[in-house]
Design a protein around this motif. Structure first.
Motif, short mmCIF file in Angstrom:
data_model
loop_
_atom_site.label_atom_id
_atom_site.label_comp_id
_atom_site.label_asym_id
_atom_site.label_seq_id
_atom_site.Cartn_x
_atom_site.Cartn_y
_atom_site.Cartn_z
N ASP A 68 37.27 69.07 27.73
CA ASP A 68 36.99 70.31 26.99
C ASP A 68 36.12 71.25 27.83
O ASP A 68 36.37 72.46 27.87
CB ASP A 68 36.28 70.00 25.67
N VAL A 69 35.10 70.70 28.46
CA VAL A 69 34.22 71.52 29.29
C VAL A 69 35.00 72.10 30.46
O VAL A 69 34.89 73.29 30.78
CB VAL A 69 33.01 70.70 29.80
N TYR A 70 35.80 71.27 31.09
CA TYR A 70 36.63 71.75 32.21
C TYR A 70 37.55 72.88 31.76
O TYR A 70 37.66 73.91 32.43
CB TYR A 70 37.45 70.59 32.77
N ALA A 71 38.23 72.71 30.62
CA ALA A 71 39.15 73.74 30.13
C ALA A 71 38.43 75.04 29.83
O ALA A 71 38.95 76.14 30.10
CB ALA A 71 39.87 73.23 28.88
N PHE A 72 37.24 74.94 29.28
CA PHE A 72 36.46 76.14 28.96
C PHE A 72 36.13 76.92 30.22
O PHE A 72 36.24 78.16 30.26
CB PHE A 72 35.18 75.72 28.23
N LEU A 73 35.73 76.22 31.27
CA LEU A 73 35.38 76.88 32.53
C LEU A 73 36.61 77.36 33.28
O LEU A 73 36.57 78.40 33.95
CB LEU A 73 34.59 75.91 33.41
N LYS A 74 37.72 76.64 33.17
CA LYS A 74 38.94 76.98 33.89
C LYS A 74 39.75 78.07 33.20
O LYS A 74 40.30 78.98 33.85
CB LYS A 74 39.80 75.73 34.04
N ASN A 75 39.83 78.00 31.86
CA ASN A 75 40.71 78.88 31.10
C ASN A 75 39.97 79.88 30.21
O ASN A 75 40.59 80.76 29.63
CB ASN A 75 41.66 78.05 30.23
N GLY A 76 38.66 79.69 30.06
CA GLY A 76 37.88 80.57 29.20
C GLY A 76 37.98 80.23 27.73
O GLY A 76 37.49 80.98 26.88
N ARG A 77 38.58 79.11 27.40
CA ARG A 77 38.78 78.74 26.01
C ARG A 77 39.11 77.26 25.91
O ARG A 77 39.60 76.64 26.85
CB ARG A 77 39.90 79.57 25.39
N ASN A 78 38.86 76.71 24.74
CA ASN A 78 39.32 75.37 24.41
C ASN A 78 39.37 75.27 22.89
O ASN A 78 39.25 76.29 22.20
CB ASN A 78 38.41 74.28 25.03
N GLN A 79 39.54 74.10 22.35
CA GLN A 79 39.68 73.95 20.91
C GLN A 79 38.39 74.29 20.16
O GLN A 79 38.43 74.52 18.95
CB GLN A 79 40.09 72.52 20.58
N HIS A 80 37.27 74.33 20.86
CA HIS A 80 35.99 74.55 20.20
C HIS A 80 35.50 75.99 20.28
O HIS A 80 34.76 76.45 19.41
CB HIS A 80 34.91 73.65 20.82
N ALA A 81 35.86 76.70 21.34
CA ALA A 81 35.23 78.01 21.57
C ALA A 81 36.06 78.83 22.56
O ALA A 81 36.91 78.31 23.28
CB ALA A 81 33.82 77.82 22.13
N VAL A 82 35.77 80.13 22.56
CA VAL A 82 36.31 81.07 23.54
C VAL A 82 35.12 81.81 24.14
O VAL A 82 34.16 82.14 23.42
CB VAL A 82 37.28 82.07 22.89
N VAL A 83 35.15 82.07 25.43
CA VAL A 83 34.03 82.76 26.07
C VAL A 83 33.84 84.14 25.46
O VAL A 83 34.80 84.83 25.13
CB VAL A 83 34.24 82.88 27.60
N LYS A 87 35.43 70.04 37.42
CA LYS A 87 35.33 68.71 36.81
C LYS A 87 33.99 68.05 37.12
O LYS A 87 33.45 67.30 36.29
CB LYS A 87 36.49 67.84 37.29
N ALA A 88 33.45 68.35 38.30
CA ALA A 88 32.11 67.82 38.63
C ALA A 88 31.06 68.43 37.72
O ALA A 88 30.14 67.74 37.26
CB ALA A 88 31.80 68.11 40.09
N ILE A 89 31.17 69.74 37.45
CA ILE A 89 30.23 70.39 36.53
C ILE A 89 30.34 69.76 35.15
O ILE A 89 29.32 69.44 34.50
CB ILE A 89 30.52 71.90 36.46
N ALA A 90 31.57 69.56 34.67
CA ALA A 90 31.76 68.95 33.35
C ALA A 90 31.17 67.54 33.31
O ALA A 90 30.52 67.15 32.33
CB ALA A 90 33.25 68.91 33.01
N HIS A 91 31.38 66.80 34.37
CA HIS A 91 30.85 65.42 34.46
C HIS A 91 29.33 65.43 34.40
O HIS A 91 28.72 64.61 33.69
CB HIS A 91 31.34 64.80 35.77
N TYR A 92 28.71 66.35 35.10
CA TYR A 92 27.25 66.43 35.11
C TYR A 92 26.72 66.85 33.74
O TYR A 92 25.80 66.22 33.21
CB TYR A 92 26.81 67.43 36.17
N LEU A 93 27.29 67.90 33.15
CA LEU A 93 26.78 68.38 31.87
C LEU A 93 26.91 67.33 30.78
O LEU A 93 26.02 67.19 29.93
CB LEU A 93 27.51 69.66 31.45
N LYS A 94 28.00 66.58 30.79
CA LYS A 94 28.18 65.57 29.76
C LYS A 94 27.25 64.37 29.94
O LYS A 94 27.17 63.51 29.07
CB LYS A 94 29.64 65.10 29.74
N SER A 95 26.53 64.34 31.05
CA SER A 95 25.55 63.26 31.26
C SER A 95 24.19 63.60 30.68
O SER A 95 23.31 62.73 30.61
CB SER A 95 25.40 62.97 32.75
#
Length: 449
Positions: free
Chosen positions: A256-271, A292-300
């Motif tokens: 989800d985090v990756y999709a938000f950063l890559k596409n500007g949107r996901n099932q939870h939010a839109v930028v 994906k590295a950013i998403a991995h870090y944030l989810k930690s």
């Protein structure tokens, strides 16, 4: 007595001299005495452009009316407005005369070649963690790939004595850290890459970390639970990027985090708001491994259940309150049905990834009201992916709805479907209406070359 007075005067002179040296000295740079090697390689120039995308330099150092990096963007502070500077290689108005060491001191230490201290609106407290290689590539890009623009810099409108820059040397000594990012041996390569991107060039903490009375970020890395825990800044609330269930990324997966950063949107939010600019000009241009590295870090990063509160649960009773027979008797419900319901739905769940849900959204669960008021008043920029604007832009209701109507409809949203963000007052709407520029949400994607 004369000896005592003389001693006091000597102490004052010594302290003043020491303070003067401390304030005016230029920080050392690893690039001191490094000679210009001429035209850099195409590989280095392309990588420098990529680092500029990571740092989203174009967003702050450009305006919708200016050429890229020519400066002029107004940024509000509690002391007054400051204006981003021209960072094109123009030799009169820009940075064309900077050496690599000059550039390094400005970017990583907030000090211009003449010793003038930069305001920390320039996120050098984060950029200081950038590697030497990234700074060298960034310098090459700005000097050899960005077009020079003869656009004079604007003075701040901060009044004396608050416009004196020398106290910033003391501010830096207290509130910034020195040294590039150091990888943690206890974490894997992916985690460290994500941490580097978030903490350094990405400067995510500049918006998402709360600030103290001196406008300092209260944490600069994941060693503190305050880091990336959410913050109010110039009319927008940047939500928590930690695993807070209600107000952060607790319900988001790494994908989800990756999709938000890559596409500007996901099932939870839109930028929207400032994050729309970050997506349009920065994150979508980053590589998949880096995102994906950013998403991995944030989810930690763990959340704070005590701060976040009881986990949100969906409540479907709001659907009945929006029926024709009921909504006229509920403040804000009629306005929601007329202006918001078609897109966001009477169930508050939005339209898949295209129109974000209001039910359970972070902005509906935090006590800060600024983001919802701001986006209702001024709308949001279009999400521009691969050069194509989307079709689902949040419109501006500044001219359609009165302060009381906006307050009522937002109070309705923030108390429906299990939301518990609290009510919004007409006074809050009025204050932000006066503070915000109605043209600030104009969509723009700046081409950097």
């Amino acid at each position: 007595m004369n000896k005592i007075i003389l001693s006091i005067v000597c102490i004052i002179v010594v302290v003043a001299a020491g303070l003067g040296w401390f304030v005016t000295r230029l920080p050392s740079s690893p690039f001191d005495n490094v000679a210009d090697t001429g035209m850099p390689s195409e590989e280095l120039l392309q990588y420098g452009e990529y680092v500029a995308r990571q740092g989203d330099c174009v967003a702050c150092h450009s305006t919708p009316q200016s050429k890229p990096f020519a400066g002029g963007l107004e940024m509000g502070t509690p002391l007054g407005s400051i204006f981003a500077t021209n960072i094109t290689p123009d030799k009169q108005a820009g940075i064309g005369n900077y050496t690599l060491a000059d550039f390094d001191r400005a970017v990583r230490h907030g000090v211009s070649p003449d010793g003038t201290r930069l305001y920390p609106a320039m996120p050098y407290p984060s950029y200081v963690k950038m590697s030497d290689d990234d700074v060298r590539a960034l310098y090459a890009y700005f000097m050899h790939r960005v077009a020079p623009v003869e656009a004079e810099n604007r003075d701040t409108d901060i009044k004396w004595p608050m416009n004196m820059r020398w106290p910033l040397a003391l501010w830096n000594a207290v509130f910034t850290e020195r040294g590039t990012y150091t990888a943690k041996s206890s974490q894997d390569e992916m985690w460290n890459r994500g941490a580097y991107l978030v903490q350094a060039a990405g400067h995510c903490g500049s918006c998402h970390t709360p600030r103290g009375l001196a406008m300092n970020e209260l944490a600069l890395d994941d060693g503190s639970p305050l880091y990336l825990s959410g913050a109010l800044l110039d009319g927008w609330y940047a939500p928590s990027l930690r695993n807070d269930f209600n107000t952060g990324l607790g319900r988001w997966s790494e994908d989800d985090v990756y999709a938000f950063l890559k596409n500007g949107r996901n099932q939870h939010a839109v930028v929207f708001g400032s994050m729309a600019e970050a997506f349009n000009n920065s994150t979508q241009f980053m590589t998949d491994p880096d995102l994906k590295a950013i998403a991995h870090y944030l989810k930690s990063l763990p959340g704070d259940p005590q701060r976040d509160g009881t986990p949100w649960q969906y409540d479907d009773t709001t659907v009945a309150s929006l029926s024709v027979s009921n909504r006229r008797n509920i403040p804000g419900a009629q306005t929601f049905a007329a202006k918001c319901g078609f897109c966001h739905g009477s169930n508050g769940r939005g339209q898949n990834q295209w129109i974000p849900p209001l039910a359970g959204s972070a902005s509906s669960l935090i006590k800060e009201t600024a983001s919802q008021i701001n986006v209702t008043l001024n709308g949001s920029s279009r999400v521009v992916a691969d050069g194509i604007p989307d079709n689902y832009r949040m419109p501006s209701y500044r001219d359609q709805l009165k302060d009381e109507e906006i307050a009522d409809v937002l109070s309705f949203v923030r108390s429906s479907w299990g939301n518990r963000g609290g009510s919004v007052t007409a006074e809050e709407v009025k204050a932000l209406r006066e503070h915000t520029d109605p043209t600030s949400s104009n969509p723009i994607v700046l081409q950097m070359r």
